[in-house]
Scaffold this motif. Structure first.
Motif, PDB file in Angstrom:
ATOM      1  N   GLY A  20      44.317  31.025  54.109  1.00  0.00           N
ATOM      2  CA  GLY A  20      44.599  31.403  52.723  1.00  0.00           C
ATOM      3  C   GLY A  20      43.489  30.933  51.792  1.00  0.00           C
ATOM      4  O   GLY A  20      43.083  31.644  50.879  1.00  0.00           O
ATOM      5  N   GLY A  21      42.974  29.725  52.045  1.00  0.00           N
ATOM      6  CA  GLY A  21      41.884  29.200  51.236  1.00  0.00           C
ATOM      7  C   GLY A  21      40.631  30.047  51.377  1.00  0.00           C
ATOM      8  O   GLY A  21      39.977  30.377  50.387  1.00  0.00           O
ATOM      9  N   GLU A  22      40.328  30.421  52.631  1.00  0.00           N
ATOM     10  CA  GLU A  22      39.162  31.283  52.884  1.00  0.00           C
ATOM     11  C   GLU A  22      39.294  32.601  52.122  1.00  0.00           C
ATOM     12  O   GLU A  22      38.347  33.065  51.493  1.00  0.00           O
ATOM     13  N   LEU A  23      40.493  33.192  52.227  1.00  0.00           N
ATOM     14  CA  LEU A  23      40.714  34.494  51.595  1.00  0.00           C
ATOM     15  C   LEU A  23      40.604  34.384  50.081  1.00  0.00           C
ATOM     16  O   LEU A  23      40.019  35.238  49.426  1.00  0.00           O
ATOM     17  N   ASN A  24      41.154  33.309  49.545  1.00  0.00           N
ATOM     18  CA  ASN A  24      41.080  33.080  48.102  1.00  0.00           C
ATOM     19  C   ASN A  24      39.635  33.055  47.638  1.00  0.00           C
ATOM     20  O   ASN A  24      39.269  33.673  46.646  1.00  0.00           O
ATOM     21  N   GLU A  25      38.822  32.327  48.401  1.00  0.00           N
ATOM     22  CA  GLU A  25      37.407  32.217  48.079  1.00  0.00           C
ATOM     23  C   GLU A  25      36.756  33.596  48.112  1.00  0.00           C
ATOM     24  O   GLU A  25      35.967  33.951  47.245  1.00  0.00           O
ATOM     25  N   VAL A  30      34.414  38.384  45.471  1.00  0.00           N
ATOM     26  CA  VAL A  30      34.433  39.827  45.218  1.00  0.00           C
ATOM     27  C   VAL A  30      34.599  40.093  43.728  1.00  0.00           C
ATOM     28  O   VAL A  30      33.911  40.927  43.147  1.00  0.00           O
ATOM     29  N   HIS A  31      35.499  39.335  43.089  1.00  0.00           N
ATOM     30  CA  HIS A  31      35.704  39.517  41.649  1.00  0.00           C
ATOM     31  C   HIS A  31      34.426  39.235  40.877  1.00  0.00           C
ATOM     32  O   HIS A  31      34.082  39.951  39.939  1.00  0.00           O
ATOM     33  N   ALA A  32      33.721  38.194  41.301  1.00  0.00           N
ATOM     34  CA  ALA A  32      32.469  37.847  40.631  1.00  0.00           C
ATOM     35  C   ALA A  32      31.451  38.968  40.812  1.00  0.00           C
ATOM     36  O   ALA A  32      30.768  39.357  39.859  1.00  0.00           O
ATOM     37  N   ASP A  33      31.359  39.491  42.042  1.00  0.00           N
ATOM     38  CA  ASP A  33      30.419  40.589  42.308  1.00  0.00           C
ATOM     39  C   ASP A  33      30.779  41.827  41.510  1.00  0.00           C
ATOM     40  O   ASP A  33      29.907  42.498  40.962  1.00  0.00           O
ATOM     41  N   ALA A  60      37.365  47.456  48.961  1.00  0.00           N
ATOM     42  CA  ALA A  60      38.022  47.502  50.271  1.00  0.00           C
ATOM     43  C   ALA A  60      38.216  46.083  50.804  1.00  0.00           C
ATOM     44  O   ALA A  60      39.274  45.739  51.330  1.00  0.00           O
ATOM     45  N   ILE A  61      37.173  45.246  50.646  1.00  0.00           N
ATOM     46  CA  ILE A  61      37.271  43.854  51.096  1.00  0.00           C
ATOM     47  C   ILE A  61      38.379  43.152  50.321  1.00  0.00           C
ATOM     48  O   ILE A  61      39.210  42.433  50.886  1.00  0.00           O
ATOM     49  N   GLU A  62      38.431  43.403  49.023  1.00  0.00           N
ATOM     50  CA  GLU A  62      39.439  42.771  48.182  1.00  0.00           C
ATOM     51  C   GLU A  62      40.849  43.196  48.606  1.00  0.00           C
ATOM     52  O   GLU A  62      41.751  42.359  48.724  1.00  0.00           O
ATOM     53  N   ALA A  63      41.018  44.497  48.862  1.00  0.00           N
ATOM     54  CA  ALA A  63      42.341  45.007  49.242  1.00  0.00           C
ATOM     55  C   ALA A  63      42.802  44.382  50.556  1.00  0.00           C
ATOM     56  O   ALA A  63      43.958  43.976  50.690  1.00  0.00           O
ATOM     57  N   THR A  64      41.887  44.297  51.531  1.00  0.00           N
ATOM     58  CA  THR A  64      42.236  43.717  52.822  1.00  0.00           C
ATOM     59  C   THR A  64      42.610  42.252  52.673  1.00  0.00           C
ATOM     60  O   THR A  64      43.614  41.792  53.211  1.00  0.00           O
ATOM     61  N   ALA A  65      41.778  41.520  51.918  1.00  0.00           N
ATOM     62  CA  ALA A  65      42.020  40.084  51.734  1.00  0.00           C
ATOM     63  C   ALA A  65      43.324  39.853  50.992  1.00  0.00           C
ATOM     64  O   ALA A  65      44.110  38.964  51.340  1.00  0.00           O
ATOM     65  N   THR A  66      43.593  40.675  49.973  1.00  0.00           N
ATOM     66  CA  THR A  66      44.816  40.511  49.188  1.00  0.00           C
ATOM     67  C   THR A  66      46.047  40.769  50.050  1.00  0.00           C
ATOM     68  O   THR A  66      47.022  40.017  49.993  1.00  0.00           O
ATOM     69  N   SER A  67      45.979  41.796  50.880  1.00  0.00           N
ATOM     70  CA  SER A  67      47.149  42.098  51.696  1.00  0.00           C
ATOM     71  C   SER A  67      47.376  41.003  52.734  1.00  0.00           C
ATOM     72  O   SER A  67      48.513  40.637  53.022  1.00  0.00           O
ATOM     73  N   GLU A  68      46.271  40.449  53.281  1.00  0.00           N
ATOM     74  CA  GLU A  68      46.444  39.356  54.242  1.00  0.00           C
ATOM     75  C   GLU A  68      47.018  38.123  53.541  1.00  0.00           C
ATOM     76  O   GLU A  68      47.835  37.399  54.113  1.00  0.00           O
ATOM     77  N   MET A  69      46.606  37.905  52.285  1.00  0.00           N
ATOM     78  CA  MET A  69      47.143  36.784  51.506  1.00  0.00           C
ATOM     79  C   MET A  69      48.659  36.899  51.369  1.00  0.00           C
ATOM     80  O   MET A  69      49.374  35.910  51.485  1.00  0.00           O
ATOM     81  N   HIS A  70      49.140  38.119  51.118  1.00  0.00           N
ATOM     82  CA  HIS A  70      50.587  38.330  50.981  1.00  0.00           C
ATOM     83  C   HIS A  70      51.306  37.965  52.279  1.00  0.00           C
ATOM     84  O   HIS A  70      52.350  37.329  52.256  1.00  0.00           O
ATOM     85  N   HIS A  71      50.700  38.391  53.416  1.00  0.00           N
ATOM     86  CA  HIS A  71      51.292  38.071  54.711  1.00  0.00           C
ATOM     87  C   HIS A  71      51.375  36.560  54.895  1.00  0.00           C
ATOM     88  O   HIS A  71      52.364  36.028  55.392  1.00  0.00           O
TER      89      HIS A  71
END
Ligand SMILES: [Zn+2]
Length: 115
Positions: A20-25, A30-33, A60-71
């Motif tokens: 979760g920490g990795e994904l948050n980072e 991505v937001h910064a970019d 796409a990276i953001e969407a994948t990371a966000t969905s994994e965060m939810h899981h």
């Protein structure tokens, strides 16, 4: 095996939190970019195309990371509620080998295969 060993739960919990920490980072990066790319598009159309393509990749990276965060959040909730490792569909145990690969799995292998 309805009751998981505490040390195993702790291990999975630790892995989920680390992931979760990795994904948050990653999401922050991505937001910064994306913020940087909100600057006017390059006048050169080739450069503009590259910038737009980049934008799509980032989203796409953001969407994948966000969905994994939810899981992961869901799995942590289940651990705290004591329902971790129990298939949400049939109520059976989720295979340990499966949880090792996908710690946030919510269905056992059999239910997953049946869709
Ligand atoms: Zn099942």
């Amino acid at each position: 095996m309805k009751v998981r060993h505490d040390d195993q739960l702790r291990r999975v919990r630790g892995r989920l939190i680390a992931r979760g920490g990795e994904l948050n980072e990653r999401i922050h990066r991505v937001h910064a970019d994306l913020a940087r790319q909100r600057e006017p598009l390059p006048r050169d159309s080739a450069d503009a195309a590259v910038a737009m393509e980049n934008d799509e990749v980032l989203r796409a990276i953001e969407a994948t990371a966000t969905s994994e965060m939810h899981h992961i959040d869901h799995a942590l909730e289940r651990i705290d509620a004591g329902g971790f490792g129990v298939c949400e569909q049939c109520g059976g145990d989720i295979e340990l080998s499966r949880l090792d690969v996908v710690p946030y799995a919510t269905r056992c292998g059999r239910c997953e295969r049946q869709g």
